[in-house]
Design a protein around this motif. Structure first.
Motif, PDB file in Angstrom:
ATOM      1  N   VAL A   1       0.805  -1.215   0.000  1.00 22.53           N
ATOM      2  CA  VAL A   1       0.000   0.000   0.000  1.00 22.53           C
ATOM      3  C   VAL A   1       0.844   1.273   0.000  1.00 22.53           C
ATOM      4  O   VAL A   1       0.388   2.316  -0.462  1.00 22.53           O
TER       5      VAL A   1
ATOM      6  N   GLN B   1      -8.603   3.017  -4.173  1.00 22.01           N
ATOM      7  CA  GLN B   1      -9.793   2.184  -4.019  1.00 22.01           C
ATOM      8  C   GLN B   1     -11.036   3.036  -4.245  1.00 22.01           C
ATOM      9  O   GLN B   1     -11.036   4.239  -3.957  1.00 22.01           O
TER      10      GLN B   1
ATOM     11  N   LYS C   1      -5.269   4.272  -0.875  1.00 19.59           N
ATOM     12  CA  LYS C   1      -5.088   3.155   0.046  1.00 19.59           C
ATOM     13  C   LYS C   1      -3.937   3.394   1.025  1.00 19.59           C
ATOM     14  O   LYS C   1      -3.808   2.667   2.008  1.00 19.59           O
TER      15      LYS C   1
ATOM     16  N   TYR D   1      -5.256   3.974   4.631  1.00 22.43           N
ATOM     17  CA  TYR D   1      -6.424   3.221   5.063  1.00 22.43           C
ATOM     18  C   TYR D   1      -6.008   1.839   5.545  1.00 22.43           C
ATOM     19  O   TYR D   1      -5.036   1.265   5.063  1.00 22.43           O
ATOM     20  N   ASN D   2      -6.789   1.303   6.468  1.00 19.29           N
ATOM     21  CA  ASN D   2      -6.628  -0.083   6.872  1.00 19.29           C
ATOM     22  C   ASN D   2      -7.367  -0.953   5.865  1.00 19.29           C
ATOM     23  O   ASN D   2      -8.599  -0.942   5.803  1.00 19.29           O
ATOM     24  N   THR D   3      -6.630  -1.691   5.072  1.00 22.92           N
ATOM     25  CA  THR D   3      -7.244  -2.543   4.043  1.00 22.92           C
ATOM     26  C   THR D   3      -7.667  -3.895   4.601  1.00 22.92           C
ATOM     27  O   THR D   3      -8.133  -4.753   3.856  1.00 22.92           O
TER      28      THR D   3
ATOM     29  N   ASP E   1      -5.879  -6.250   5.421  1.00 25.23           N
ATOM     30  CA  ASP E   1      -5.036  -7.302   4.881  1.00 25.23           C
ATOM     31  C   ASP E   1      -4.142  -7.818   6.007  1.00 25.23           C
ATOM     32  O   ASP E   1      -3.495  -7.048   6.709  1.00 25.23           O
TER      33      ASP E   1
ATOM     34  N   TYR F   1       1.601  -0.078   7.509  1.00 25.20           N
ATOM     35  CA  TYR F   1       0.596   0.821   8.067  1.00 25.20           C
ATOM     36  C   TYR F   1       1.180   1.951   8.923  1.00 25.20           C
ATOM     37  O   TYR F   1       0.736   3.091   8.820  1.00 25.20           O
TER      38      TYR F   1
END
Length: 470
Positions: free
Chosen positions: A289, A343, A352, A355-357, A359, A368
């Motif tokens: 990301v 996204q 992204k 953001y917390n995806t 994953d 992150y």
């Protein structure tokens, strides 16, 4: 005041939170005090007042027109219109100013104290003393550099009026304002000294724990000489990062030969010869990301996503991106995998990167907390621009290399390199806070989508009314 971290946590510095700012006369009586003081400075750099928000995905990205109109609170909406007299924006800018100079004061106190110490004071001797001193100098130069990029005109304008002070001692209640050119000379001098000081650890003793592959840059390893404090070099002022920042500073100053020298050194040494720095490729993009393979420097906040979420909730903002189609489809760059870092929710584009995806992969989760500051890709852009006038073919070579690494397959015409550089910057630095500085350095109107915003004096953010922060 000196921001410090508790002694008992000195070996777990990535996991600690800043305590209240205090003055501790005994802080530097033990070598751990120097480590803790430096850790506290890095913690302060990652706060929302600076790179944790305002100088990355927040105010700096708003100024660069990364977001649609109306995104963020009223302060950001005023910033997007460059209404610097708006009361809450003036207040936020003043807080940024005072926080930055507080960090500079911390650096100056650390520098003053460590220069008094003999190398025998430190468990790792001269290497440790030099590393801490070098990082403090690098942060001091870097912080002044970003202040001058915000609050003073770019060198290309020829404006030689004084705008901001450069502080090199502690305590210091007053320093006269200096022109942009003088601030840049002092910043570069600090970085040049820092480069030589951190070199022993980063290029000889603990080279494998910072300058090699990505998992060594952002993870600890107990085998480092001196222990954990000498690891995690990707989020510290490491040797490659300092060289890269020098390339950026020389570029901003208009010294293209020196900018090329440092960018080319990094490219030749760490890409061509050692192959230690690479790029995320298309098939990996969804899991990367923040494209951290090619980060030369990032700051770190383990709670970054929580802080971002809290701000967005309080501001009622989602930060919808502006001009995504203009960056990709309209430029026939739909294959560019940087588009995969966007996204769509309810047909609206979001980055992204912040953001917390959700994953669960290790290589996603460890990105992150990272706040990108400097990328290897910037070295390619510097090489392309500095070669443009004398060798368009060479300029095209570096442009093609970075675009190919990002899976942008459209061919580039030599005569269009400068236009391509602007659009590359908009894609590469999207929501990372560098777009505003790019346009300012070039003294070009900012592209808002495909529309131009006439800038002129809007590039110069007024210094706070009460600027004497000491």
């Amino acid at each position: 005041f000196l921001a410090i971290i508790g002694f008992t946590s000195c070996n777990k510095w990535l996991e600690i939170d800043p305590k209240d700012q205090v003055v501790d006369e005994n802080l530097f009586e033990d070598y751990r005090g120097f480590r803790n003081a430096l850790n506290g400075i890095y913690t302060s750099l990652a706060t929302s007042e600076l790179y944790g928000r305002e100088l990355s995905w927040g105010l700096a990205s708003v100024l660069g027109q990364d977001y649609m109109a109306g995104e963020g609170d009223y302060t950001y909406q005023a910033a997007q219109r460059y209404n610097y007299e708006y009361a809450s924006l003036k207040s936020r800018l003043a807080t940024m100013w005072s926080t930055a100079y507080n960090i500079i004061a911390n650096c100056n106190k650390l520098i003053e104290e460590i220069e008094k110490k003999d190398t025998s004071f430190f468990p790792q001797g001269a290497m440790e003393k030099n590393l801490i001193l070098g990082e403090a100098l690098a942060i001091r130069g870097f912080m002044h550099f970003d202040l001058v990029r915000l609050f003073a005109p770019a060198p290309v304008t020829g404006n030689n009026s004084p705008y901001i002070p450069y502080f090199t001692s502690y305590p210091s209640k007053f320093e006269k304002k200096l022109p942009t050119g003088e601030i840049l000379k002092l910043s570069i001098a600090d970085l040049l000294r820092a480069k030589d000081l951190v070199a022993e650890n980063d290029t000889l003793i603990n080279v494998t724990f910072g300058l090699t592959r990505v998992d060594n840059r952002y993870r600890t390893n107990g085998n480092a000489k001196g222990g954990e404090f000498f690891t995690y070099r990707g989020i510290r002022m490491n040797y490659v990062a300092v060289c890269g920042l020098l390339a950026r500073m020389y570029m901003y100053a208009g010294d293209m030969p020196k900018a090329r020298e440092y960018a080319l050194y990094i490219y030749d040494t760490y890409v061509v010869k050692k192959r230690w720095y690479s790029f995320t490729y298309e098939w990996d993009a969804p899991d990367y990301v923040k494209l951290y393979d090619d980060l030369l420097l990032a700051f770190y906040d383990k709670n970054l996503l929580d802080h971002i979420s809290d701000y967005k909730s309080s501001a009622g903002a989602t930060f919808v991106l502006k001009g995504v189609s203009a960056m990709f489809e309209e430029r026939d760059d739909a294959t560019d995998y940087r588009s995969k870092l966007i996204q769509y929710l309810s047909n609206k584009p979001y980055s992204k990167r912040w953001y917390n995806t959700n994953d669960s992969y290790q290589n996603v989760k460890e990105q992150y907390p990272l706040i990108p500051v400097l990328r290897m890709s910037e070295m390619y852009y510097i090489l392309s621009e500095t070669y443009f006038d004398e060798s368009p073919a060479e300029a095209k070579k570096y442009m093609k290399l970075i675009r190919s690494a990002r899976s942008a397959t459209r061919d580039v015409n030599e005569e269009d390199i400068m236009t391509e550089l602007v659009w590359e910057g908009k894609k590469e630095y999207l929501t990372e806070g560098q777009v505003f500085y790019m346009f300012k350095r070039l003294n070009q109107n900012i592209l808002s989508g495909t529309q131009e915003i006439e800038m002129g004096s809007k590039f110069i953010i007024p210094t706070p009314d009460n600027e004497n922060v000491y």
